[in-house]
Design a protein around this motif. Structure first.
Motif, PDB file in Angstrom:
ATOM      1  N   UNK A  23       0.832  -1.205   0.000  1.00 14.68           N
ATOM      2  CA  UNK A  23       0.000   0.000   0.000  1.00 14.68           C
ATOM      3  C   UNK A  23       0.867   1.256   0.000  1.00 14.68           C
ATOM      4  N   UNK A  24       1.918   1.270   0.811  1.00 16.67           N
ATOM      5  CA  UNK A  24       2.768   2.457   0.914  1.00 16.67           C
ATOM      6  C   UNK A  24       3.533   2.720  -0.383  1.00 16.67           C
ATOM      7  N   UNK A  25       3.989   1.657  -1.030  1.00 18.08           N
ATOM      8  CA  UNK A  25       4.750   1.830  -2.272  1.00 18.08           C
ATOM      9  C   UNK A  25       3.833   1.925  -3.488  1.00 18.08           C
ATOM     10  N   UNK A  26       2.533   1.609  -3.287  1.00 20.15           N
ATOM     11  CA  UNK A  26       1.549   1.594  -4.374  1.00 20.15           C
ATOM     12  C   UNK A  26       2.013   0.698  -5.521  1.00 20.15           C
ATOM     13  N   UNK A  27       2.595  -0.440  -5.154  1.00 18.54           N
ATOM     14  CA  UNK A  27       3.009  -1.436  -6.139  1.00 18.54           C
ATOM     15  C   UNK A  27       2.063  -2.617  -6.078  1.00 18.54           C
ATOM     16  N   UNK A  28       1.409  -2.916  -7.207  1.00 18.81           N
ATOM     17  CA  UNK A  28       0.467  -4.034  -7.238  1.00 18.81           C
ATOM     18  C   UNK A  28       1.205  -5.347  -7.044  1.00 18.81           C
ATOM     19  N   UNK A  63      19.387 -10.445   6.579  1.00 18.11           N
ATOM     20  CA  UNK A  63      19.322  -9.652   5.354  1.00 18.11           C
ATOM     21  C   UNK A  63      18.967 -10.535   4.169  1.00 18.11           C
ATOM     22  N   UNK A  64      19.550 -11.740   4.125  1.00 23.62           N
ATOM     23  CA  UNK A  64      19.287 -12.677   3.031  1.00 23.62           C
ATOM     24  C   UNK A  64      17.807 -13.084   3.003  1.00 23.62           C
ATOM     25  N   UNK A  65      17.263 -13.418   4.175  1.00 25.38           N
ATOM     26  CA  UNK A  65      15.863 -13.851   4.237  1.00 25.38           C
ATOM     27  C   UNK A  65      14.928 -12.715   3.842  1.00 25.38           C
ATOM     28  N   UNK A  66      15.178 -11.498   4.339  1.00 26.34           N
ATOM     29  CA  UNK A  66      14.318 -10.363   4.001  1.00 26.34           C
ATOM     30  C   UNK A  66      14.419 -10.041   2.513  1.00 26.34           C
ATOM     31  N   UNK A  88      11.304   0.374   2.103  1.00 27.44           N
ATOM     32  CA  UNK A  88       9.989   0.549   2.739  1.00 27.44           C
ATOM     33  C   UNK A  88       9.637  -0.699   3.540  1.00 27.44           C
ATOM     34  N   UNK A  89       9.987  -1.886   3.021  1.00 26.78           N
ATOM     35  CA  UNK A  89       9.727  -3.141   3.731  1.00 26.78           C
ATOM     36  C   UNK A  89      10.460  -3.165   5.072  1.00 26.78           C
ATOM     37  N   UNK A  90      11.725  -2.718   5.086  1.00 29.13           N
ATOM     38  CA  UNK A  90      12.482  -2.618   6.334  1.00 29.13           C
ATOM     39  C   UNK A  90      11.809  -1.630   7.287  1.00 29.13           C
ATOM     40  N   UNK A  91      11.392  -0.480   6.746  1.00 31.89           N
ATOM     41  CA  UNK A  91      10.735   0.541   7.559  1.00 31.89           C
ATOM     42  C   UNK A  91       9.470   0.001   8.213  1.00 31.89           C
ATOM     43  N   UNK A  92       8.662  -0.710   7.433  1.00 28.72           N
ATOM     44  CA  UNK A  92       7.418  -1.273   7.968  1.00 28.72           C
ATOM     45  C   UNK A  92       7.724  -2.298   9.059  1.00 28.72           C
ATOM     46  N   UNK A  93       8.726  -3.156   8.826  1.00 32.17           N
ATOM     47  CA  UNK A  93       9.116  -4.146   9.832  1.00 32.17           C
ATOM     48  C   UNK A  93       9.531  -3.492  11.143  1.00 32.17           C
ATOM     49  N   UNK A  94      10.378  -2.482  11.028  1.00 31.16           N
ATOM     50  CA  UNK A  94      10.882  -1.805  12.223  1.00 31.16           C
ATOM     51  C   UNK A  94       9.746  -1.108  12.963  1.00 31.16           C
ATOM     52  N   UNK A  95       8.893  -0.408  12.209  1.00 25.49           N
ATOM     53  CA  UNK A  95       7.810   0.342  12.844  1.00 25.49           C
ATOM     54  C   UNK A  95       6.804  -0.591  13.510  1.00 25.49           C
ATOM     55  N   UNK A  96       6.373  -1.635  12.790  1.00 31.94           N
ATOM     56  CA  UNK A  96       5.368  -2.545  13.345  1.00 31.94           C
ATOM     57  C   UNK A  96       5.927  -3.324  14.536  1.00 31.94           C
ATOM     58  N   UNK A  97       7.175  -3.788  14.418  1.00 35.15           N
ATOM     59  CA  UNK A  97       7.773  -4.523  15.539  1.00 35.15           C
ATOM     60  C   UNK A  97       7.917  -3.630  16.768  1.00 35.15           C
TER      61      UNK A  97
END
Length: 280
Positions: A23-28, A63-66, A88-97
């Motif tokens: 949603x944040x990246x608006x990538x389908x 890093x490899x798994x992400x 953005x994926x890293x950002x979401x992980x950090x924020x949600x965690x």
């Protein structure tokens, strides 16, 4: 805790994180891709239970798994776009965690309760979307036209769209952006029996009449968007359909509502909400 609950918990939280990133990246990205990425993350989380697999939780392996999760969960055109998605994926992980553990610490509720963890992750994801939208600097946009492809239930059509900074219409329930499209431009998607209607001055009764002509798979996508004309005190309704995605400049953008209209202009067939293009 039973291991199956632990796996389900991580599976759902990973799905929330991937969906929020989308949603944040608006990538389908399709639900299939999201679930594959979520499953990969859930399988990786099982290794926490086995101390002998501790090497899998060193920084290089994390890093490899992400990286693998983002590779299988998202579609991208080039390296630059992939790096943007991954950040953005890293950002979401950090924020949600971080916010989830803060909520658990603040409330004192047992963090091992699966339902509470999932609710915390969901609330954190919703909060992040609002923060992200607030801090995003809106670009100054001039009116221009773009060719867009509209995809709905494996059918598609193309039309020329006017990028109009005055069109900030959103679905009030889902908050999805709305693209206004001439009914005549949707011949490749909607049946003729539906296109014959006038989409000006739509009300609930007329909307129900149109819905009755639609197949169940299309009628489930109907959205009624309330709006007001400038300088008018009375409200109107736009008859909308949730698209699979639209494609702009070779970018697939999901979570978009197609608002059907009969506006009169020969130069373009759609009016594009500029916020849709913020992450292209």
């Amino acid at each position: 805790m039973y291991i199956e609950y632990y796996i389900i918990e991580n599976l759902l939280i990973n799905y929330i994180i991937i969906s929020c990133t989308s949603i944040l990246t608006k990538k389908f990205n399709s639900k299939k891709k999201k679930w594959i990425g979520a499953c990969l993350g859930a399988v990786y989380s099982v290794a926490y239970i086995y101390p002998q697999l501790g090497i899998l939780f060193t920084l290089p392996f994390k890093v490899l798994i992400m990286t693998l999760i983002t590779l299988v969960s998202f579609t991208y055109k080039n390296k630059r776009e992939y790096i943007s998605i991954m950040l953005v994926f890293y950002l979401v992980n950090i924020f949600i965690s971080g916010s989830t553990f803060f909520i658990i610490y603040f409330t004192g509720i047992d963090h091992m309760k699966i339902s509470f963890l999932i609710v915390c992750a969901y609330i954190s994801g919703e909060l992040l979307k609002y923060i992200y939208n607030d801090i995003k600097t809106l670009k100054q946009l001039k009116e221009l036209t773009k060719t867009i492809n509209i995809n709905l239930l494996e059918n598609s059509c193309s039309c020329k769209a006017l990028l109009d900074s005055g069109n900030l219409l959103k679905d009030p329930i889902s908050k999805n952006d709305v693209v206004i499209v001439k009914s005549s431009a949707l011949k490749g998607i909607l049946p003729e029996s539906v296109l014959k209607y006038s989409y000006e001055n739509i009300d609930i009764i007329k909307a129900e009449e149109i819905i009755n002509f639609l197949d169940d798979n299309i009628s489930s996508r109907v959205r009624l968007i309330p709006y007001k004309h400038a300088g008018s005190s009375t409200g109107s309704i736009i008859f909308g359909l949730k698209a699979d995605y639209i494609e702009v400049d070779e970018n697939k953008i999901g979570n978009v509502i197609i608002g059907i209209s009969d506006f009169d202009d020969k130069d373009y067939s759609a009016i594009l909400n500029p916020s849709i293009l913020q992450h292209i």
